[in-house]
Design an enzyme around this catalytic site. Structure first.
Site, mmCIF file in Angstrom:
data_model
loop_
_atom_site.group_PDB
_atom_site.id
_atom_site.type_symbol
_atom_site.label_atom_id
_atom_site.label_comp_id
_atom_site.label_asym_id
_atom_site.label_seq_id
_atom_site.Cartn_x
_atom_site.Cartn_y
_atom_site.Cartn_z
ATOM 1 N N LYS A 194 0.549 -1.201 -0.116
ATOM 2 C CA LYS A 194 -0.299 0.103 0.270
ATOM 3 C C LYS A 194 0.263 1.215 -0.207
ATOM 4 O O LYS A 194 1.853 1.258 0.415
ATOM 5 C CB LYS A 194 -0.703 -0.015 1.454
ATOM 6 C CG LYS A 194 -0.115 0.295 2.487
ATOM 7 C CD LYS A 194 -1.048 1.132 3.835
ATOM 8 C CE LYS A 194 -1.066 1.766 4.666
ATOM 9 N NZ LYS A 194 -1.416 1.665 5.787
ATOM 10 N N TYR B 123 -8.212 -1.181 3.421
ATOM 11 C CA TYR B 123 -9.614 -1.067 4.942
ATOM 12 C C TYR B 123 -8.923 -0.126 5.584
ATOM 13 O O TYR B 123 -9.298 -0.173 6.806
ATOM 14 C CB TYR B 123 -10.550 -2.425 5.232
ATOM 15 C CG TYR B 123 -10.039 -3.974 4.045
ATOM 16 C CD1 TYR B 123 -11.090 -3.626 3.463
ATOM 17 C CD2 TYR B 123 -9.006 -4.169 3.711
ATOM 18 C CE1 TYR B 123 -11.831 -4.211 2.837
ATOM 19 C CE2 TYR B 123 -9.723 -5.405 2.695
ATOM 20 C CZ TYR B 123 -10.587 -5.540 2.006
ATOM 21 O OH TYR B 123 -11.133 -6.249 1.508
ATOM 22 N N HIS B 124 -7.661 0.608 5.149
ATOM 23 C CA HIS B 124 -7.659 1.988 6.475
ATOM 24 C C HIS B 124 -7.867 3.294 5.416
ATOM 25 O O HIS B 124 -7.033 4.002 6.071
ATOM 26 C CB HIS B 124 -5.871 2.009 6.382
ATOM 27 C CG HIS B 124 -5.313 0.473 6.593
ATOM 28 N ND1 HIS B 124 -3.863 0.656 6.059
ATOM 29 C CD2 HIS B 124 -5.992 -0.281 7.205
ATOM 30 C CE1 HIS B 124 -3.394 -1.152 6.596
ATOM 31 N NE2 HIS B 124 -4.540 -1.298 7.079
ATOM 32 N N PHE B 125 -9.288 3.398 4.930
ATOM 33 C CA PHE B 125 -10.028 4.448 5.070
ATOM 34 C C PHE B 125 -9.967 5.490 6.321
ATOM 35 O O PHE B 125 -10.445 4.390 7.535
ATOM 36 C CB PHE B 125 -10.713 4.752 4.009
ATOM 37 C CG PHE B 125 -12.175 3.100 5.069
ATOM 38 C CD1 PHE B 125 -12.997 4.320 5.670
ATOM 39 C CD2 PHE B 125 -12.470 2.086 4.440
ATOM 40 C CE1 PHE B 125 -13.980 3.638 6.316
ATOM 41 C CE2 PHE B 125 -13.127 1.526 4.979
ATOM 42 C CZ PHE B 125 -14.373 1.745 5.674
ATOM 43 N N HIS B 126 -9.919 6.391 5.256
ATOM 44 C CA HIS B 126 -10.525 7.674 6.643
ATOM 45 C C HIS B 126 -10.053 9.092 6.261
ATOM 46 O O HIS B 126 -10.398 9.104 4.933
ATOM 47 C CB HIS B 126 -8.898 7.901 7.900
ATOM 48 C CG HIS B 126 -7.320 7.802 7.565
ATOM 49 N ND1 HIS B 126 -6.715 7.040 5.845
ATOM 50 C CD2 HIS B 126 -6.985 9.367 6.955
ATOM 51 C CE1 HIS B 126 -6.226 7.744 5.249
ATOM 52 N NE2 HIS B 126 -6.350 8.661 5.422
#
Length: 529
Positions: free
Chosen positions: A374, A458-461
């Site tokens: 990523k 899956y690390h959206f912010h």
């Protein structure tokens, strides 16, 4: 087609949502799905979202105050599909609109994604890799370094472990080193360049530990956990020219949108509430609740006939997701247990994060091995808007993956690096054959490869940024008694992944609030001896 054994077992167990439970002998707070246990009651603090940040926050505040923790999903306890390592990844395969523990959404970019819908939040369904934020990140956000360290250690003493490397993880470790991601740092909590073994929430018996386990560290008699209840909006009252939070309005997660209930903050006689409603509903949930409550861009709220409370244009803005590229190293699925990552490569001045996964692809026990990478610091940003006034429906979100030229250039570099790892001798020895990685070496073709193959990590912010939506104490700007504390407040994903830092932040900010209340009480005593 008839359900296979594993699919049937998973479906039956995931459908269980006990109203109260014990965690292997350790007493948890009272948990209930019975609305009547909340009606007519008031609480010093109401926390919306029993996830990664919400649970340690609730545990900390309960040391001195009463807390209602409201969670839209059910309880994961006594559910082996969620807390047993051999079922890692299974929740990703079984999703629906209103009841599954993982809620699927597809961004406007066309990239499938997931969010947690269960007590413990994403910590209940994720890969469980634990690694702290970098020292530089902690300095940049202005946190108290001593208190941060203590908060991390508080979390680690309860739910984090040092893993024993499997053969697969050992092969990934050697592959990362072979690809030049040096040095090898051994086991470490810290975010340091090179290859390292990180912490895990899976213990030696392969049992997953989650953020909700931290509720045991609080005063259980001061916490009530309301399950299967979805907050529709915040309830306000007026104090002069300012709006003050009075409580929350919610629905049963499987009920009618028109049948609403309310819970309130404790309110001293002839005064306003001293506590807060704290949104910890995640990077999609917290901005969505603000918008449904009339806090957000005026024009957007008018489109849904939502009365404007506060024209706060930053709500839903600056949404980011770290673009990832996975390479499958064996095309044919095989029967083996899933494996979350235990080793990570941190490369190119912390820009790239590389891990190896074994993920289930069906309920019949077949899995695929892949090496994923990523981009840690993307420049591309998007936005979140409402899709419906039903809080159970996903909002509309656009992340604009690789829209900025810098991100696309760095994606090309990412693919070149992850290809080295996947084609390494170490991976070939593990497989017993040379993996077939059909990826071009032409930089221009790699740009197209990135656009076509970008995936979420899956690390959206983002969505509730400090300065535009909240202040540095996580209070929503322009109203009293409302805070946000979760991934929506982050401007980047800290460390290798945000879980450790969000767990820490719940504890850290809880302590800050306790000290703030203590100082306010002492000041009041001096004013009225």
């Amino acid at each position: 087609m008839a359900m296979g054994f594993w699919q049937l077992l998973f479906f039956l167990l995931v459908s269980l949502s006990p109203s109260s439970s014990l965690s292997q002998g350790n007493v948890l707070p009272r948990m209930t799905s019975n609305i009547k246990e909340v009606l007519g009651k008031s609480f010093d603090y109401i926390i919306v979202g029993g996830g990664t940040a919400g649970c340690p926050l609730a545990a900390t505040l309960s040391e001195k105050f009463s807390v209602l923790l409201i969670e839209r999903g059910g309880s994961p306890y006594e559910n082996p599909t969620l807390l047993d390592k051999k079922y890692f990844g299974f929740p990703f395969l079984q999703t629906d609109d209103f009841s599954s523990v993982a809620q699927r959404f597809i961004s406007e970019d066309g990239v499938p994604n997931l969010r947690g819908r269960v007590l413990g939040g994403t910590s209940t369904i994720n890969a469980g890799f634990y690694s702290r934020a970098s020292a530089d990140f902690i300095k940049r956000v202005g946190w108290d370094e001593k208190l941060v360290k203590e908060a991390y250690e508080w979390v680690e003493s309860k739910i984090v472990f040092k893993p024993l490397l499997t053969k697969w993880s050992s092969a990934v470790k050697s592959a990362l080193l072979e690809a030049g991601i040096l040095p090898f740092n051994g086991f470490s909590w810290d975010h340091i360049a090179g290859t390292k073994i990180g912490g895990t929430v899976f213990d030696a018996d392969r049992k997953r530990h989650i953020s909700a386990d931290l509720l045991e560290r609080g005063n259980s008699s001061n916490i009530l956990v309301l399950l299967n209840a979805t907050v529709k909006n915040i309830v306000f009252q007026r104090d002069g020219n300012k709006s003050v939070v009075r409580g929350i309005r919610f629905i049963k997660s499987n009920g009618s949108i028109n049948q609403t209930y309310e819970a309130y903050l404790s309110q001293p006689e002839n005064s306003i509430p001293q506590g807060d409603v704290i949104l910890s509903a995640g990077a999609l949930g917290s901005p969505q609740i603000l918008l449904l409550s009339g806090i957000g861009p005026r024009a957007h709220l008018e489109n849904f006939s939502i009365p404007l409370l506060l024209d706060l244009k930053g709500v839903g803005q600056d949404m980011q997701d770290n673009p990832g590229i996975p390479l499958i190293i064996r095309a044919k699925p095989e029967f083996r247990l899933p494996e979350p990552p235990q080793v990570v490569g941190i490369a190119k001045d912390f820009k790239f994060i590389v891990e190896g996964f074994v993920l289930p692809v069906s309920f019949n026990g077949t899995t695929l091995m892949r090496i994923s990478i990523k981009l840690a610091f993307p420049e591309s940003k998007g936005k979140l808007e409402l899709n419906s006034t039903d809080p159970r429906q996903n909002p509309v979100v656009m992340f604009n993956y690789l829209a900025e030229e810098k991100d696309l250039r760095e994606c090309v570099q990412m693919v070149q690096l992850v290809k080295k790892v996947a084609r390494s001798r170490s991976i070939a020895r593990f497989l017993g054959t040379k993996p077939r990685i059909n990826v071009t070496s032409n930089p221009n073709e790699l740009r197209n490869f990135c656009r076509k193959n970008v995936r979420t990590y899956y690390h959206f912010h983002g969505g509730c940024s400090i300065g535009s939506v909240i202040d540095r104490d996580y209070r929503v700007i322009g109203v009293k008694g409302l805070r946000v504390l979760d991934g929506s407040t982050l401007s980047e994903s800290p460390g290798t992944n945000p879980m450790a830092t969000l767990l820490m932040l719940g504890r850290y900010q809880g302590i800050k609030i306790l000290k703030e209340r203590e100082n306010a009480s002492a000041f009041g005593s001096q004013q009225h001896p």
